[in-house]
Design a protein around this motif. Structure first.
Motif, mmCIF file in Angstrom:
data_model
loop_
_atom_site.group_PDB
_atom_site.id
_atom_site.type_symbol
_atom_site.label_atom_id
_atom_site.label_comp_id
_atom_site.label_asym_id
_atom_site.label_seq_id
_atom_site.Cartn_x
_atom_site.Cartn_y
_atom_site.Cartn_z
ATOM 1 N N LEU A 99 32.169 14.134 12.561
ATOM 2 C CA LEU A 99 32.637 15.775 13.318
ATOM 3 C C LEU A 99 31.053 16.648 13.520
ATOM 4 N N GLY A 100 31.164 17.391 14.597
ATOM 5 C CA GLY A 100 29.744 18.393 14.268
ATOM 6 C C GLY A 100 30.367 19.406 15.792
ATOM 7 N N ILE A 101 30.219 20.311 14.511
ATOM 8 C CA ILE A 101 30.458 21.990 15.143
ATOM 9 C C ILE A 101 29.592 22.981 14.944
ATOM 10 N N PHE A 102 28.689 23.388 16.333
ATOM 11 C CA PHE A 102 28.134 24.278 16.703
ATOM 12 C C PHE A 102 28.805 25.451 17.549
ATOM 13 N N GLY A 103 27.312 26.189 17.550
ATOM 14 C CA GLY A 103 27.197 27.515 18.620
ATOM 15 C C GLY A 103 26.421 27.709 19.162
ATOM 16 N N HIS B 218 24.751 31.242 15.478
ATOM 17 C CA HIS B 218 23.874 30.340 14.379
ATOM 18 C C HIS B 218 24.755 30.913 13.022
ATOM 19 N N GLY B 219 25.062 29.794 11.767
ATOM 20 C CA GLY B 219 25.439 30.380 10.699
ATOM 21 C C GLY B 219 26.794 31.566 10.680
ATOM 22 N N PHE B 220 27.651 30.992 11.794
ATOM 23 C CA PHE B 220 28.925 31.628 12.253
ATOM 24 C C PHE B 220 30.136 31.571 10.901
ATOM 25 N N ALA B 221 29.971 30.583 10.871
ATOM 26 C CA ALA B 221 31.355 30.633 9.533
ATOM 27 C C ALA B 221 30.923 30.627 7.973
ATOM 28 N N ASN B 222 29.401 31.266 7.299
ATOM 29 C CA ASN B 222 29.146 31.610 6.428
ATOM 30 C C ASN B 222 29.822 33.547 6.310
ATOM 31 N N ALA C 136 36.523 31.711 15.126
ATOM 32 C CA ALA C 136 35.931 30.803 14.990
ATOM 33 C C ALA C 136 36.094 29.887 13.126
ATOM 34 N N THR C 137 35.276 30.112 12.451
ATOM 35 C CA THR C 137 35.639 29.541 11.111
ATOM 36 C C THR C 137 36.707 29.289 10.693
#
Length: 286
Positions: free
Chosen positions: A217-221, A255-259, A269-270
């Protein structure tokens, strides 16, 4: 007298002879090439533009369950990780891989959240920098550049031995950890049941991808200028060539949106990505 004259002449020639130029070797890591022995994201870590994609994390201190443990690694040293052990005896293990900052309190909090939501699953967040944590972009970049493939693989192999040969293993990671999560899946082979990677550099060697024992499962922005949509598209193509399944979820995010500690954190999105990841992992551990 003639002998003395020749001796003095020889001495003066050596004393006043011009020095040979000293050749220096540059230690600067070229941005366009990955140095020998470096990990696959080292070239990105050396790029100032990639460093600037990472907003400085907001101060955060984790207070909750979990403990640091150590375990031997096949290179003759030891490694460590933040462990949350299932109250019920379980052979299910989730290996959590840090962002480029290191095993900081944010990763510990994410690990605790996964631990609570997954139920009877042991969770261990691996310390891939051997106790070091980057406080600035420059520090994090240097840590990621200096993390050799050999040491990273040794830590992962040590963790696999630590959880046991009968363990069912899944992995998850963000950024640098996204790459490591996929590499972990390749190393774990038959013990691997699931792999989640958030915006990390994909493996480009199709022959290595063929050894995967699980889908990914790949999660990207879509706004990620480091791991771009073009890179993701190639990964999807390579997985198809390898005969492996990959599910790609692309968010309109950076990039790094889930932090959560990232000032450019995207809560919507997170939350959606976490729900997707959690459902995926629950199915793999069922």
């Amino acid at each position: 007298m003639k002998a003395i004259f020749m001796l003095v002449t020889f001495f003066l020639m050596n004393v006043y002879a011009p020095e040979k130029p000293v050749t220096t070797v540059s230690t600067v890591i070229p941005i366009c090439h990955t140095p020998l022995g470096s990990n696959d994201m080292a070239f990105l870590a050396a790029d100032p533009s990639f460093q600037m994609l990472h907003e400085l994390p907001a101060p955060f201190h984790y207070q909750g369950a979990g403990e640091m443990v150590s375990f031997p690694t096949p290179d003759g040293t030891t490694a460590s990780g933040f462990l949350l052990k299932s109250a019920k005896k379980s052979k299910k293990w989730l290996l959590v891989y840090q962002e480029w900052w290191g095993l900081n309190d944010n990763i510990k909090q994410e690990s605790a959240k996964l631990y609570r939501d997954l139920g009877d699953v042991n969770v261990i967040a691996l310390d891939m920098y051997d106790g070091k944590v980057g406080e600035t972009r420059e520090e994090a970049g240097k840590l990621m550049q200096s993390a050799s493939k050999e040491r990273l693989a040794a830590i992962t192999r040590g963790a696999i031995s630590f959880v046991g040969k009968d363990a069912k293993i899944a992995s998850i990671g963000w950024c640098f950890g996204g790459m490591l999560s996929l590499q972990s899946a390749i190393l774990e082979q038959k013990q691997m049941v699931g792999c989640v990677m958030y915006y990390g550099t994909p493996e480009k060697d199709v022959e290595k991808l063929k050894t995967l024992n699980t889908d990914v499962l790949g999660i990207f922005g879509s706004q990620d200028q480091g791991i771009s949509p073009a890179v993701v598209a190639q990964f999807k193509k390579d997985m198809k060539t390898a005969g492996k399944q990959v599910t790609i979820k692309m968010y309109d995010a950076v990039h790094g949106f889930a932090n959560p500690s990232n000032p450019k954190h995207d809560p919507a999105a997170t939350a959606d990505a976490y729900k997707l990841s959690l459902n995926y992992l629950k199915k793999k551990f069922s």
